[in-house]
Motif scaffolding. Sequence first.
Motif, PDB file in Angstrom:
ATOM      1  N   GLY A  93     -84.022   6.162 -10.899  1.00  0.00           N
ATOM      2  CA  GLY A  93     -84.818   6.250 -12.115  1.00  0.00           C
ATOM      3  C   GLY A  93     -85.578   5.005 -12.557  1.00  0.00           C
ATOM      4  O   GLY A  93     -85.985   4.928 -13.706  1.00  0.00           O
ATOM      5  N   ASN A 132     -81.639  11.577  -7.441  1.00  0.00           N
ATOM      6  CA  ASN A 132     -80.213  11.426  -7.727  1.00  0.00           C
ATOM      7  C   ASN A 132     -79.816  12.171  -9.004  1.00  0.00           C
ATOM      8  O   ASN A 132     -80.519  12.108 -10.010  1.00  0.00           O
ATOM      9  CB  ASN A 132     -79.925   9.926  -7.912  1.00  0.00           C
ATOM     10  N   ASP A 154     -75.707  10.422 -11.943  1.00  0.00           N
ATOM     11  CA  ASP A 154     -75.447   9.846 -13.267  1.00  0.00           C
ATOM     12  C   ASP A 154     -75.871  10.782 -14.400  1.00  0.00           C
ATOM     13  O   ASP A 154     -76.011  10.358 -15.548  1.00  0.00           O
ATOM     14  CB  ASP A 154     -75.983   8.402 -13.421  1.00  0.00           C
ATOM     15  N   ASP A 213     -82.264  10.406 -14.217  1.00  0.00           N
ATOM     16  CA  ASP A 213     -83.197  10.086 -13.133  1.00  0.00           C
ATOM     17  C   ASP A 213     -84.245  11.186 -12.946  1.00  0.00           C
ATOM     18  O   ASP A 213     -85.430  10.901 -12.735  1.00  0.00           O
ATOM     19  CB  ASP A 213     -82.434   9.814 -11.823  1.00  0.00           C
ATOM     20  N   SER A 231     -77.822   5.124  -6.879  1.00  0.00           N
ATOM     21  CA  SER A 231     -78.958   6.052  -6.935  1.00  0.00           C
ATOM     22  C   SER A 231     -79.203   6.706  -5.570  1.00  0.00           C
ATOM     23  O   SER A 231     -79.221   7.930  -5.459  1.00  0.00           O
ATOM     24  CB  SER A 231     -80.238   5.330  -7.388  1.00  0.00           C
TER      25      SER A 231
HETATM   26 CA    CA Z   1     -80.098   6.364 -12.708  1.00  0.00          CA
END
Ligand code: CA
Length: 316
Positions: A8, A32, A35, A47, A198
């Motif tokens: 991100g 990704n 998260d 992201d 990531s």
């Molecule tokens: Ca991230």
Amino acid sequence: MLAVLSGGTGTPKLLQGLARLVGQEELTVIVNTADDLEQSGIYVAPDLDVVTYTLAGLIDEEKWYGIRGDTYACHEMLARLGHRELLRMGDCDRAVSLWRTFMLRRGMRLSGATSEICRSLGVRARVLPMTDDRVETIVLTEAGEMSFQEFWVARRARVRVYGVRFKGIGRAAPAPGVVEAIEGSEAVIIGPSNPVTSIGPILRVREIGRSLAKLRRRVLAISPIIGKAPVSGPAGVLMRGIGYEVSPPGVARIYRRYAGALLVDTGDEGLVLEIERMGIRAFTAPLLMPNLRSKVRLARHVLGFFRKSSEKPRAS
Ligand code: CA
Ligand code: GDP
């Protein structure tokens, strides 16, 4: 067609450059989702949203998350009610997550909800979550296990890291279209994103890792580490925590099974031989992207790399 693996911050900058040189229609971005989190009852995908906002021209480039010019009325009202949110989330940004949550509750998959959001916001690239299954980054630290957001946002990465694991990754299947995009692309780019939290989870989705390893010769990774440090974020602490040197050769060691080549910063020219000894080709270009000009310049280097490697040796 190009497939790009993204987190991100770093890779979205490169996407801005790539989108200037080739049409967004040429790009598939595999993002990704490890998260992702629930906050205040809604499904937040940091992201995916950064990539979407970047391609929609909405991203707040000061922070590299959220929507430019957003307001925070809801976040502040919640605080006044005694509910403190971990992520400071803007009102328009929240509307996107609310809409996504609504679609998910009606039984849509994350990939379907993402494509719906992209369509509404005018994104022409294909944005795919790495998986529709729930995967969660757990950082093992001296203060115990914690989520990525707790590690990075609440603790500012100021805690010793012993390891990272991705809950649910073993059972995660690639989202529809991901493997097809990788295998059908002329080139795959592992963007300059955090290699641990990531890109790491994307490579660990078994079928994604396997198809990259198979096509390794047309996979180019771009180092998020310049000299001895990341440009931003906690990649340094995390790489060290899982036993890698924080350097372009450290990045090469993480990627060597998946990428045939690594682009490192011009200033790291002296490390090219060390990287090539690991069996991964190394090239140099200016990798810092503080403005549009540098993003386009790096994108041009990346496209040039693939153009050169696809040229057949001429018969003499
Ligand atoms: Ca991230
Ligand atoms: P996150 O999801 O916010 O953690 O963002 P990413 O993983 O996509 O990106 C974080 C990584 O991007 C960090 O490791 C940075 O070193 C890298 N990064 C940020 N800006 C730049 C840049 O201008 N050039 C390069 N090469 N890497 C960058």
